[in-house]
Design a protein around this motif. Structure first.
Motif, PDB file in Angstrom:
ATOM      1  N   TYR A 198     -13.148   0.118  14.198  1.00  0.00           N
ATOM      2  CA  TYR A 198     -12.467  -0.596  13.121  1.00  0.00           C
ATOM      3  C   TYR A 198     -10.943  -0.501  13.289  1.00  0.00           C
ATOM      4  CZ  TYR A 198     -16.723  -1.057  10.244  1.00  0.00           C
ATOM      5  OH  TYR A 198     -17.961  -1.385   9.754  1.00  0.00           O
ATOM      6  N   THR A 199     -10.236  -1.524  12.836  1.00  0.00           N
ATOM      7  CA  THR A 199      -8.790  -1.472  12.655  1.00  0.00           C
ATOM      8  C   THR A 199      -8.537  -1.077  11.208  1.00  0.00           C
ATOM      9  OG1 THR A 199      -8.456  -3.195  14.316  1.00  0.00           O
ATOM     10  CG2 THR A 199      -6.645  -2.796  12.778  1.00  0.00           C
ATOM     11  N   THR A 200      -7.587  -0.148  10.978  1.00  0.00           N
ATOM     12  CA  THR A 200      -7.463   0.487   9.671  1.00  0.00           C
ATOM     13  C   THR A 200      -6.084   0.279   9.050  1.00  0.00           C
ATOM     14  OG1 THR A 200      -6.784   2.583  10.710  1.00  0.00           O
ATOM     15  CG2 THR A 200      -9.142   2.266  10.305  1.00  0.00           C
ATOM     16  N   ALA A 201      -6.048   0.362   7.710  1.00  0.00           N
ATOM     17  CA  ALA A 201      -4.793   0.202   6.970  1.00  0.00           C
ATOM     18  C   ALA A 201      -4.837   1.016   5.691  1.00  0.00           C
ATOM     19  CB  ALA A 201      -4.542  -1.268   6.644  1.00  0.00           C
ATOM     20  N   PHE A 202      -3.652   1.447   5.240  1.00  0.00           N
ATOM     21  CA  PHE A 202      -3.544   2.229   4.010  1.00  0.00           C
ATOM     22  C   PHE A 202      -2.202   1.932   3.366  1.00  0.00           C
ATOM     23  CE2 PHE A 202      -2.694   6.743   2.228  1.00  0.00           C
ATOM     24  CZ  PHE A 202      -3.160   6.381   0.978  1.00  0.00           C
ATOM     25  N   ALA A 203      -2.236   1.591   2.066  1.00  0.00           N
ATOM     26  CA  ALA A 203      -0.997   1.285   1.347  1.00  0.00           C
ATOM     27  C   ALA A 203      -1.133   1.731  -0.106  1.00  0.00           C
ATOM     28  CB  ALA A 203      -0.683  -0.205   1.415  1.00  0.00           C
ATOM     29  N   GLU A 204      -0.053   2.289  -0.647  1.00  0.00           N
ATOM     30  CA  GLU A 204       0.050   2.659  -2.060  1.00  0.00           C
ATOM     31  C   GLU A 204       1.401   2.209  -2.589  1.00  0.00           C
ATOM     32  OE1 GLU A 204      -1.458   6.666  -3.557  1.00  0.00           O
ATOM     33  OE2 GLU A 204      -1.006   7.119  -1.465  1.00  0.00           O
ATOM     34  N   ASP A 205       1.468   1.902  -3.883  1.00  0.00           N
ATOM     35  CA  ASP A 205       2.779   1.659  -4.478  1.00  0.00           C
ATOM     36  C   ASP A 205       3.269   2.925  -5.175  1.00  0.00           C
ATOM     37  OD1 ASP A 205       1.360   1.759  -6.853  1.00  0.00           O
ATOM     38  OD2 ASP A 205       1.876  -0.268  -7.510  1.00  0.00           O
ATOM     39  N   GLU A 206       4.403   2.837  -5.842  1.00  0.00           N
ATOM     40  CA  GLU A 206       5.033   3.934  -6.583  1.00  0.00           C
ATOM     41  C   GLU A 206       5.155   5.190  -5.727  1.00  0.00           C
ATOM     42  OE1 GLU A 206       7.416   5.052  -9.178  1.00  0.00           O
ATOM     43  OE2 GLU A 206       6.407   3.122  -9.532  1.00  0.00           O
ATOM     44  N   CYS A 207       6.138   5.165  -4.826  1.00  0.00           N
ATOM     45  CA  CYS A 207       6.294   6.220  -3.816  1.00  0.00           C
ATOM     46  C   CYS A 207       6.401   7.630  -4.399  1.00  0.00           C
ATOM     47  CB  CYS A 207       7.534   5.940  -2.966  1.00  0.00           C
ATOM     48  SG  CYS A 207       7.407   4.465  -1.939  1.00  0.00           S
ATOM     49  N   ASP A 208       6.987   7.752  -5.583  1.00  0.00           N
ATOM     50  CA  ASP A 208       7.236   9.087  -6.131  1.00  0.00           C
ATOM     51  C   ASP A 208       5.963   9.818  -6.532  1.00  0.00           C
ATOM     52  OD1 ASP A 208       9.935   8.737  -5.760  1.00  0.00           O
ATOM     53  OD2 ASP A 208      10.342   8.162  -7.838  1.00  0.00           O
ATOM     54  N   ILE A 209       4.871   9.086  -6.749  1.00  0.00           N
ATOM     55  CA  ILE A 209       3.628   9.755  -7.159  1.00  0.00           C
ATOM     56  C   ILE A 209       2.476   9.416  -6.210  1.00  0.00           C
ATOM     57  CG2 ILE A 209       4.256   9.973  -9.590  1.00  0.00           C
ATOM     58  CD1 ILE A 209       2.539   7.486 -10.161  1.00  0.00           C
ATOM     59  N   GLN A 210       2.784   9.043  -4.983  1.00  0.00           N
ATOM     60  CA  GLN A 210       1.714   8.693  -4.051  1.00  0.00           C
ATOM     61  C   GLN A 210       0.810   9.896  -3.784  1.00  0.00           C
ATOM     62  OE1 GLN A 210       3.397   6.796  -0.576  1.00  0.00           O
ATOM     63  NE2 GLN A 210       3.663   4.854  -1.638  1.00  0.00           N
ATOM     64  N   THR A 211      -0.437   9.621  -3.520  1.00  0.00           N
ATOM     65  CA  THR A 211      -1.495  10.633  -3.479  1.00  0.00           C
ATOM     66  C   THR A 211      -1.172  11.806  -2.565  1.00  0.00           C
ATOM     67  OG1 THR A 211      -3.112   8.881  -3.891  1.00  0.00           O
ATOM     68  CG2 THR A 211      -3.953  10.982  -3.055  1.00  0.00           C
ATOM     69  N   PHE A 212      -0.673  11.526  -1.381  1.00  0.00           N
ATOM     70  CA  PHE A 212      -0.473  12.576  -0.396  1.00  0.00           C
ATOM     71  C   PHE A 212       0.995  12.989  -0.268  1.00  0.00           C
ATOM     72  CE2 PHE A 212      -4.221  10.082   0.844  1.00  0.00           C
ATOM     73  CZ  PHE A 212      -5.185  11.074   0.720  1.00  0.00           C
ATOM     74  N   ASN A 213       1.809  12.544  -1.232  1.00  0.00           N
ATOM     75  CA  ASN A 213       3.239  12.848  -1.168  1.00  0.00           C
ATOM     76  C   ASN A 213       3.792  13.479  -2.444  1.00  0.00           C
ATOM     77  OD1 ASN A 213       2.701  10.145   0.501  1.00  0.00           O
ATOM     78  ND2 ASN A 213       4.294  11.315   1.535  1.00  0.00           N
ATOM     79  N   TYR A 214       3.090  13.310  -3.582  1.00  0.00           N
ATOM     80  CA  TYR A 214       3.565  13.939  -4.802  1.00  0.00           C
ATOM     81  C   TYR A 214       3.281  15.442  -4.733  1.00  0.00           C
ATOM     82  CZ  TYR A 214       3.988  15.277  -9.687  1.00  0.00           C
ATOM     83  OH  TYR A 214       4.356  15.910 -10.851  1.00  0.00           O
ATOM     84  N   GLN A 215       4.361  16.242  -4.660  1.00  0.00           N
ATOM     85  CA  GLN A 215       4.261  17.689  -4.493  1.00  0.00           C
ATOM     86  C   GLN A 215       3.471  18.059  -3.237  1.00  0.00           C
ATOM     87  OE1 GLN A 215       5.916  19.788  -6.427  1.00  0.00           O
ATOM     88  NE2 GLN A 215       6.634  18.159  -7.788  1.00  0.00           N
ATOM     89  N   LYS A 216       3.406  17.123  -2.288  1.00  0.00           N
ATOM     90  CA  LYS A 216       2.696  17.335  -1.032  1.00  0.00           C
ATOM     91  C   LYS A 216       3.575  16.839   0.124  1.00  0.00           C
ATOM     92  CE  LYS A 216      -1.149  18.964  -2.763  1.00  0.00           C
ATOM     93  NZ  LYS A 216      -1.598  20.338  -2.484  1.00  0.00           N
ATOM     94  N   PRO A 217       3.299  17.290   1.367  1.00  0.00           N
ATOM     95  CA  PRO A 217       4.198  16.960   2.491  1.00  0.00           C
ATOM     96  C   PRO A 217       3.964  15.605   3.127  1.00  0.00           C
ATOM     97  CG  PRO A 217       2.475  18.443   3.223  1.00  0.00           C
ATOM     98  CD  PRO A 217       2.284  18.290   1.740  1.00  0.00           C
ATOM     99  N   GLY A 218       2.886  14.910   2.758  1.00  0.00           N
ATOM    100  CA  GLY A 218       2.615  13.625   3.386  1.00  0.00           C
ATOM    101  C   GLY A 218       2.122  13.786   4.822  1.00  0.00           C
ATOM    102  N   PHE A 219       2.211  12.703   5.581  1.00  0.00           N
ATOM    103  CA  PHE A 219       1.717  12.669   6.959  1.00  0.00           C
ATOM    104  C   PHE A 219       2.874  12.755   7.951  1.00  0.00           C
ATOM    105  CE2 PHE A 219      -1.431  10.455   4.384  1.00  0.00           C
ATOM    106  CZ  PHE A 219      -2.619  10.999   4.837  1.00  0.00           C
TER     107      PHE A 219
END
Length: 668
Positions: free
Chosen positions: A301-322
């Motif tokens: 599969y070809t894959t994609a991931f997008a979220e809005d509202e950067c300040d509370i994104q799932t893997f970035n709010y109080q988290k280090p992200g990717f």
């Protein structure tokens, strides 16, 4: 969930209530109170008629249920109860601009590249002249892997009509200015691009490979299945057409977005991932977590991931992200760039950013999903998650403002043929966790029963009728996030060579399964890895005995000990009781809700209370011994039911923030 959404041009969305003739059955003016109430009444009737089927053969009570069996009774809640509707009115949809696009990137199917198209008529209108010269340029946005963000904008590159965008450019900011006056900016805009990537060659002959369904997941934060019916009745009607299956017994497994999406996307709770994979508070950990997109990628599969509202994104709010780009197409750095470089605006009733530049914030995510689907849907299998929080996270009524906007995307995806190819999942993480809805009589259920719809395309239903039958059977059985995880794994396995080893199922729910297989009718919450605090299977009833105040006091004592053990008591205030909103006792399935409450020495209770410090509200599920006065509660499962954003800035601990009222921020 995947959202298949076609984002119309900004100029086309000026009147989101204006749809084509063949869409009129789903449309009316949401700004007209009488028309809106007519829609509500119509949809309410459809809901009651539909769900009456669930219990029409039941010999129990006349109450309707989402789930009704010997071990689980989740009551159906009327979305249009007077106590909710008296304060509910949909706001008017607002656009970010009435000006047409001056420059747009158009994908050339022959070249398989983007071409920049300048609308000279728009330039003339802005300049009020056909003779004044102007120049246009773009600046590329690139990803900053160290911070999961974006780098400084690259230098301006001027272009003329028909400029072919280089393939390495994935996002850009476009601007045009008067030639003789560079400060006179005619228009600025921002776009993320789905640049074409050739498919990796598969040496196995195509004819031996069964067809693989694309999977598109469309998520709207904080949208319960009850509020979907209330706030978006036309979207709900779309989602109840043939091929759609609503998982009415779908119960969340944790409090907020991060742990609920972790369960869906990885099969782990955060606590289990920390023990068995890595600490998700550490940089680089998310790159090691076995997320579902990795399995789809391995399956071709070809894959994609997008979220809005950067300040509370799932893997970035109080988290280090990717650190590494997690999917083939990853949106975060582009949206960070747009927010950092473009003007932003909040509508009158908005707490989160509504417009970025000339466009509604969520449209950047939805457009990304639309372009991703259009680029590949007829060529190869794709997986994508497109998540929006900006218009639903803080306001239970705002989805009503956006109803036609979301519906238009769904209708356009239908027109583009996406539903002919793809499994589409329309979902949420939870319902309203604080605010007006949470305080209503149905608040406990509103919070714990998120929206969950699964669509199967006609060819898939024909090829796998047993899967469609299982989904239909599971509509009114208890299910959870971990079941959805296993379902995604099941889909990823389809079309794989016969001798391929099965993919590992959800780590934290050994008894969970794919929803393409019948779920046990008499399933309990613990079998679906749903903690007691979030379980909606057994009814609770309100009590007002004098001794019941001791339960809230015991819970507060446990919270204070928790903060002390975490070494936060020096900066977090010691909590004291203000008043008790309500205390409810769990009756059990063998006791009628209408009978007199029995005296229990030991029982489960649900208590909602307010503390003196900054009027913070909490709700806890407690095992209480009425003889010894012992309170047994998992503090980290206690819900904070009003906002803690402005009272817990002195600490960064993600869970302790729920319970900490900073001494430095105490209000008189």
């Amino acid at each position: 969930m995947f959202i298949i959404v076609y984002m119309p041009l900004q100029s086309d969305i000026k009147n989101p209530g204006k749809l084509s003739n063949d869409q009129n059955m789903l449309q009316s003016d949401a700004n007209d109170d009488d028309n809106y109430e007519s829609i509500v009444n119509t949809v309410h009737g459809v809901i009651n008629e539909d769900e009456r089927e669930v219990t029409k053969n039941s010999n129990a009570t006349p109450q309707l249920y989402f789930v009704n069996n010997a071990k689980c009774k989740i009551p159906y809640i009327n979305p249009f109860e007077p106590d909710v509707m008296k304060n509910f009115r949909p706001d008017t949809f607002e656009t970010c601009t009435n000006q047409s696009d001056l420059v747009r990137p158009i994908f050339d199917m022959n070249r398989k590249q983007y071409v920049l198209q300048i609308d000279e008529n728009v330039a003339s209108q802005i300049l009020n002249s056909h003779d004044i010269e102007y120049n246009c340029y773009y600046q590329e946005i690139t990803r900053d892997a160290d911070h999961d963000s974006y780098n400084d904008l690259l230098p301006q590159i001027y272009f003329s009509q028909g400029y072919v965008v280089p393939l390495h450019v994935q996002a850009l900011i476009l601007a045009c200015h008067e030639a003789a006056n560079t400060t006179n900016i005619l228009q600025r805009d921002a776009y993320a691009l789905i640049q074409y990537k050739p498919q990796e060659q598969n040496l196995e002959p195509k004819k031996t490979t069964p067809r693989k369904p694309s999977v598109l997941m469309f998520g709207i934060d904080s949208l319960s299945r009850i509020n979907l019916r209330r706030a978006m009745p036309k979207v709900y009607k779309f989602l109840t057409r043939r091929g759609w299956y609503e998982m009415q017994g779908y119960n969340k497994v944790a409090d907020n977005t991060f742990p609920n999406l972790m369960a869906i996307l990885s099969g782990y709770s955060p606590e289990s991932a920390k023990e068995k994979v890595c600490d998700t508070d550490n940089r680089g950990c998310f790159d090691r977590v076995p997320f579902i997109w990795k399995y789809f990628k391995s399956a071709g599969y070809t894959t994609a991931f997008a979220e809005d509202e950067c300040d509370i994104q799932t893997f970035n709010y109080q988290k280090p992200g990717f650190v590494e780009t997690p999917t083939d197409y990853y949106h975060r750095s582009f949206l960070k760039g747009f927010m950092g470089e473009m003007n932003t605006w909040k509508c009158a009733n908005c707490t989160l950013t509504y417009c970025i530049g000339r466009r509604i914030q969520s449209s950047y995510v939805y457009d990304f999903g639309r372009d991703f689907a259009k680029r590949y849907i007829d060529e190869r299998p794709i997986w994508g998650l497109f998540w929006s929080s900006s218009f639903s996270h803080d306001d239970y009524a705002m989805p009503a403002k956006m109803e036609n906007y979301v519906l238009q995307y769904l209708l356009d995806f239908q027109q583009d043929g996406v539903f002919e190819q793809s499994i589409v999942i329309f979902l949420s993480d939870h319902g309203s966790r604080y605010g007006y809805l949470a305080d209503c009589s149905s608040g406990f259920l509103e919070e714990r029963l998120p929206t969950m719809f699964i669509y199967l395309p006609p060819w898939f239903r024909a090829q796998y009728p047993e899967y469609a039958e299982a989904l239909e059977m599971n509509r009114n059985r208890l299910t959870s996030n971990f079941d959805l995880h296993n379902t995604l794994k099941h889909i990823a396995e389809l079309g794989q060579p016969p001798n391929s080893p099965p993919l590992p199922r959800a780590n934290d729910c050994p008894k969970c399964q794919s929803l393409f297989q019948p779920v046990s009718r008499d399933r309990e919450c613990k079998e679906a890895a749903i903690p007691e605090h979030y379980c909606t299977c057994e009814p609770y009833k309100r009590i007002e005995f004098a001794w019941s105040d001791r339960i809230a006091l015991g819970v507060i004592d446990r919270i204070n000990h928790y903060l002390y053990a975490k070494n936060f008591s020096s900066i977090c205030a010691n909590l004291t009781l203000n008043y008790i909103h309500k205390t409810e006792i769990k009756l059990g399935l063998d006791i009628s809700f209408h009978e007199e409450i029995p005296k229990l020495d030991v029982g489960y209770y649900r208590v909602k209370f307010k503390v003196e410090q900054n009027s913070a509200d909490f709700m806890a599920t407690v095992l209480y011994n009425n003889v010894t006065n012992h309170v047994d509660v998992d503090v980290e499962k206690i819900s904070r039911t009003n906002s803690y954003e402005e009272s817990a800035t002195c600490i960064s601990h993600k869970l302790a923030k729920l319970y900490c009222i900073c001494k430095s921020l105490l209000k008189s």
